[in-house]
Motif scaffolding. Sequence first.
Motif, PDB file in Angstrom:
ATOM      1  N   UNK A  51      -5.402   0.457  -8.234  1.00  0.00           N
ATOM      2  CA  UNK A  51      -6.929   0.220  -7.807  1.00  0.00           C
ATOM      3  C   UNK A  51      -7.036  -1.104  -7.046  1.00  0.00           C
ATOM      4  N   UNK A  52      -6.184  -2.042  -7.062  1.00  0.00           N
ATOM      5  CA  UNK A  52      -6.089  -3.121  -6.349  1.00  0.00           C
ATOM      6  C   UNK A  52      -5.860  -2.816  -4.997  1.00  0.00           C
ATOM      7  N   UNK A  53      -4.538  -2.083  -4.980  1.00  0.00           N
ATOM      8  CA  UNK A  53      -4.036  -1.764  -3.679  1.00  0.00           C
ATOM      9  C   UNK A  53      -4.922  -0.810  -2.678  1.00  0.00           C
ATOM     10  N   UNK A 151       0.253  -8.312  -3.315  1.00  0.00           N
ATOM     11  CA  UNK A 151       0.353  -7.275  -2.359  1.00  0.00           C
ATOM     12  C   UNK A 151       1.614  -6.436  -1.931  1.00  0.00           C
ATOM     13  N   UNK A 152       2.725  -6.942  -2.324  1.00  0.00           N
ATOM     14  CA  UNK A 152       3.897  -6.393  -2.469  1.00  0.00           C
ATOM     15  C   UNK A 152       4.167  -5.510  -3.356  1.00  0.00           C
ATOM     16  N   UNK A 153       3.783  -5.624  -4.500  1.00  0.00           N
ATOM     17  CA  UNK A 153       3.951  -4.693  -5.682  1.00  0.00           C
ATOM     18  C   UNK A 153       2.869  -3.538  -5.399  1.00  0.00           C
ATOM     19  N   UNK A 154       1.665  -3.856  -4.764  1.00  0.00           N
ATOM     20  CA  UNK A 154       0.920  -2.531  -4.537  1.00  0.00           C
ATOM     21  C   UNK A 154       1.429  -1.749  -3.224  1.00  0.00           C
ATOM     22  N   UNK A 159       3.784   3.393  -1.461  1.00  0.00           N
ATOM     23  CA  UNK A 159       4.700   4.131  -0.962  1.00  0.00           C
ATOM     24  C   UNK A 159       5.580   5.121  -1.905  1.00  0.00           C
ATOM     25  N   UNK A 160       5.623   4.737  -3.133  1.00  0.00           N
ATOM     26  CA  UNK A 160       6.171   5.856  -4.055  1.00  0.00           C
ATOM     27  C   UNK A 160       5.296   7.043  -4.447  1.00  0.00           C
TER      28      UNK A 160
END
Length: 170
Positions: A51-53, A151-154, A159-160
């Motif tokens: 949701x954040x991404x 942001x990197x986690x998002x 991508x997955x």
Amino acid sequence: MSSTRSSRRVLSGTRSGPWSPRARAGGRRGPGRTPARPAYGRSKFATTVFGVELDRRLRAVDAPVVSVLAHPGLTRTNLTPRAWEHRGRLGRLIASAGPLATQPVERGALPQLRAATEPGVRGGRFFGPAGPWETRGRVTDARLSQEAADPAVGARLWAVAEKLTGVSHL
């Protein structure tokens, strides 16, 4: 509703921000390999991150829609006792004490209702109960864990998701 950017929204229902489980590197496992409770927690964490991404990506393309999140806190449903009752004496005690620690379904629905209807809502907002540990109480802005807001986690989750679904948007 008007057609302003904030009147169109995607609402992700999740669970308490700072208390959600941490993601694991490589995090995905096949069916039957992860006990139900940790798998549920990780799925809710992924919903939060997604949701954040999604809101980051919608803003990046100046889309006329926002992504907002909400969690109900500890809400008294038929699932509450079932989650604990099979865990021995302590589990039965927790299940029976559930009504004391939880809030009624009607109150648990309020964060989702506010996220869905608040005029001019800002994308990326996360609503939940204001009480102790965000478990119950009036609706307020909930806290995202540092990892869920990263942001990197998002980007990794996005991508997955694209790879697994074969669908690429934003």
